[in-house]
Each structure stands twice: as C-alpha cells, then as structure tokens.
Design a protein around this motif. Structure first.
Motif, mmCIF file in Angstrom:
data_model
loop_
_atom_site.group_PDB
_atom_site.id
_atom_site.type_symbol
_atom_site.label_atom_id
_atom_site.label_comp_id
_atom_site.label_asym_id
_atom_site.label_seq_id
_atom_site.Cartn_x
_atom_site.Cartn_y
_atom_site.Cartn_z
ATOM 1 N N GLY A 95 0.787 -1.224 0.000
ATOM 2 C CA GLY A 95 0.000 0.000 0.000
ATOM 3 C C GLY A 95 0.818 1.271 0.000
ATOM 4 N N CYS A 96 2.139 1.163 0.255
ATOM 5 C CA CYS A 96 3.011 2.347 0.294
ATOM 6 C C CYS A 96 3.664 2.639 -1.054
ATOM 7 N N PHE A 97 3.628 1.679 -1.969
ATOM 8 C CA PHE A 97 4.242 1.883 -3.287
ATOM 9 C C PHE A 97 3.209 2.537 -4.195
ATOM 10 N N ILE A 98 3.213 3.865 -4.225
ATOM 11 C CA ILE A 98 2.159 4.606 -4.914
ATOM 12 C C ILE A 98 2.744 5.482 -6.017
ATOM 13 N N CYS A 99 1.895 5.879 -6.954
ATOM 14 C CA CYS A 99 2.273 6.785 -8.033
ATOM 15 C C CYS A 99 2.533 8.172 -7.446
ATOM 16 N N HIS A 100 3.616 8.808 -7.856
ATOM 17 C CA HIS A 100 3.978 10.120 -7.329
ATOM 18 C C HIS A 100 2.970 11.188 -7.745
ATOM 19 N N SER A 101 2.243 10.945 -8.823
ATOM 20 C CA SER A 101 1.307 11.954 -9.316
ATOM 21 C C SER A 101 -0.097 11.761 -8.752
ATOM 22 N N CYS A 102 -0.709 10.605 -9.015
ATOM 23 C CA CYS A 102 -2.090 10.392 -8.581
ATOM 24 C C CYS A 102 -2.185 9.796 -7.184
ATOM 25 N N GLU A 103 -1.049 9.360 -6.630
ATOM 26 C CA GLU A 103 -0.950 8.808 -5.272
ATOM 27 C C GLU A 103 -1.808 7.569 -5.067
ATOM 28 N N GLN A 104 -2.081 6.851 -6.145
ATOM 29 C CA GLN A 104 -2.798 5.590 -6.049
ATOM 30 C C GLN A 104 -1.794 4.435 -6.005
ATOM 31 N N PRO A 105 -2.089 3.355 -5.234
ATOM 32 C CA PRO A 105 -1.164 2.211 -5.191
ATOM 33 C C PRO A 105 -0.932 1.637 -6.582
ATOM 34 N N ILE A 106 0.330 1.370 -6.890
ATOM 35 C CA ILE A 106 0.685 0.831 -8.199
ATOM 36 C C ILE A 106 0.480 -0.678 -8.222
ATOM 37 N N GLU A 109 14.050 9.483 -8.288
ATOM 38 C CA GLU A 109 13.629 8.802 -7.065
ATOM 39 C C GLU A 109 12.120 8.627 -6.998
ATOM 40 N N GLU A 110 11.430 8.956 -8.069
ATOM 41 C CA GLU A 110 9.974 8.889 -8.063
ATOM 42 C C GLU A 110 9.486 7.801 -9.010
ATOM 43 N N HIS A 111 8.260 7.347 -8.768
ATOM 44 C CA HIS A 111 7.664 6.295 -9.581
ATOM 45 C C HIS A 111 6.273 6.733 -10.023
ATOM 46 N N TYR A 112 5.964 6.454 -11.287
ATOM 47 C CA TYR A 112 4.694 6.887 -11.862
ATOM 48 C C TYR A 112 3.980 5.695 -12.493
ATOM 49 N N CYS A 113 2.660 5.665 -12.348
ATOM 50 C CA CYS A 113 1.892 4.722 -13.148
ATOM 51 C C CYS A 113 1.982 5.192 -14.603
#
Length: 317
Positions: free
Chosen positions: A161-172, A182-186
């Motif tokens: 639940g902590c691995f989320i998209c940096h933009s929409c903040e939804q779990p990936i 250092e960021e991750h995006y869907c």
C-alpha cells in the motif's frame, strides 16, 4: 513467518516420562492407622501430608512432594532450577522451561502463548525478530512484517500500500510503472506528465515513434498523405510539408518522361534529361528513328521527335 510454538507438558505415572497432568493425583488418602502409608522413596510417613500418587505399572506408588520433584521434575534450561509439580512447564526442542523463564531474548516479553523465532540459539518474539532482521519500507520506515505483501525494486522494499504513483498517489501494485529519478509513476500519469505527443493524433508516445521535421509521430500515424501507407522504415518525400510515399508523389506531382510516360522522380540517384519543356529518363533519351542513345551526344529536335545526327541528315535529303 508463523514462528515456533512451545508445548506445555505435565507428568504421568511413569518415572522419567512426562505427559498429561490428568494422570497425576494429589491429596490426602483415607487410611487406617494400622496401615503403613509411606513415601516410596524416602520411606517417611505420608499421614497428614500432601503427596503425589503415580502409576508405576505395578500398583500405585505414593511420593512426598519433595521426593517426587527431585526424582521426576525437569530442570529449567534458563534458570537451571527444578520445575516443580505445581508449575506450568514449557517444552521446546528438547529443553524445558518455567513459564516465567520462557522469554524473548531482546525485550524480555513472555513467549508462553506467542509465536517466536529461534535465532542463533536466542529466542525472539516476532516483533523483535522483524525489527532486527526484516527489511523496512522506504516510504513509511516501518518494518515489513514477514508474510505481508510487499514490493521490491532497485534494492528497496515497500509495503504494497506504500508503493504509490507520485502523481495520482494511487497504489501501483502489480501494474506497470515508470521510474523517474527517485519517483515512480503509473503509466497513464507518466504519459500525461512527461511523454511527447504525436503531431497527428495528439496522444502521448509511450515508446517508439518517429521524428519528422523535429516533430514526434506514432509510427502508425506517420503515413502517406495520399494512400495512407505507413512511411516508417521506407523512403518518402514531401510537398508543402506533407509526407508522400514515392509512388504517390510521382503519380501526383512528378513530370512524365516523353518516351515512356512514367514519372521522373530523380529519387535513388536516377538521372534525367531536360530540354525546353520536356524531360526524359536518361535510358529513355534515344533517337526516335534508330533508338541510339543520345546521352552525351548532339541531337536534333524535329517536331515531337529527337534525332541523332545521321537520322537528321537522312530526313533532310
């Protein structure tokens, strides 16, 4: 990680064995003063004393409490003292413990009714084991407990639940993602934020594509203006900034050879001859009468014809 569990044990009627305390009887027997009722070990009278009567296989054998404990009680592996008949005893890997001695090596918490782990001969409760040996989530800095769902990438660990998209903040979760520093995006958020957009359809180019006049295109969008065939990977030309395949360009815009009536494109290094308002492919530039090549030689126009010197002389006789 479910952890180990310790087994609670009791005593049965046979010397040297331990099973259920249900086989043990304790109390005062009603006997007459004419009968002897002595401890089977020390032979002292048990009249008026508490005792334990165990079944030895050949009748009941009564023992005073001190003798029974000294003969049959196990030694606690932690404190090295006897575990009395009235104490709760725990058993783990051929070792015996008082209930109060069976504790976590780190936090001293009782492990009597909790799962635990044996780490290098030290007993640890699950919490201490996880704090010391389990990985921590890089997002919340809390321990990722064994058995919980987690994600690992680039040597780091996250709670699911902590691995989320940096933009929409939804779990990936298990979906595809794109790292950026250092960021991750869907994928949808990354495309909306960073990906170039196709000149024709205006949609994001997630991967691949072609560049024409410093502008990005999807391969499937970069097509001939006339016939719509894809132009990626093949020769093409343009007119008024619009791309055309060579066939369509020749049919629509190229001048025609006076001899074969086919388009003269000049593509691929082909040479052609131009005279006044007429053009010929180099192999087609021949004498109208004798078909000798006129390339590099003098020729004589005669109406619609072009003649070599000899044919021109003959036609004037």
């Amino acid at each position: 990680m479910s952890g180990d569990t310790a087994r609670e044990v009791g005593f049965d009627c046979q010397v040297g064995k331990v099973h259920s305390t249900a086989d043990i009887t304790s109390g005062l027997e009603k006997v007459t003063m004419n009968d002897r009722f002595d401890c089977d070990n020390c032979k002292e009278s048990l009249y008026g004393r508490k005792y334990i009567q165990a079944d030895g296989g050949q009748g009941d054998n009564p023992y005073c409490i001190p003798c029974y404990d000294s003969l049959f009680a196990n030694t606690c592996d932690e404190c090295k003292e006897l575990i009395g008949h009235d104490a709760r005893e725990l058993f783990y890997e051929d070792r015996h413990y008082h209930e109060h001695c069976f504790r976590c090596f780190r936090c001293d918490r009782s492990l009597a009714d909790e799962p635990f782990t044996n780490q290098d001969e030290a007993l640890l409760c699950n919490e201490c084991y996880c704090n010391e040996f389990s990985s921590k989530c890089v997002a919340c800095d809390k321990t990722v407990m064994p058995g919980t769902r987690k994600l690992e990438y680039g040597g780091s660990t996250w709670h699911e639940g902590c691995f989320i998209c940096h933009s929409c903040e939804q779990p990936i979760g298990s979906k595809s993602f794109i790292p950026d520093k250092e960021e991750h995006y869907c994928v949808p958020c990354y495309e909306n934020k960073f990906a170039p957009r196709c000149t024709r359809c205006k949609q994001a180019l997630a991967k691949g594509g072609v560049t024409y006049r410093d502008e990005p295109w999807h391969k499937e969008c970069f097509v001939c203006t006339s016939c719509k065939v894809q132009l990626a990977g093949q020769h093409f030309t343009s007119r008024d900034d619009s791309p055309f395949c060579l066939k369509c360009f020749g049919s629509l815009y190229a001048k025609k050879c006076e001899a074969c009536s086919k388009p003269i494109t000049g593509f691929g290094g082909g040479k052609y001859i131009s005279f006044e308002e007429r053009q010929w492919h180099q192999p087609c530039f021949n004498c109208t009468e004798c078909s000798v090549s006129l390339v590099g030689a003098g020729f004589f126009p005669n109406g619609e014809q072009i003649l070599c010197r000899d044919c021109n002389t003959s036609s004037n006789l």
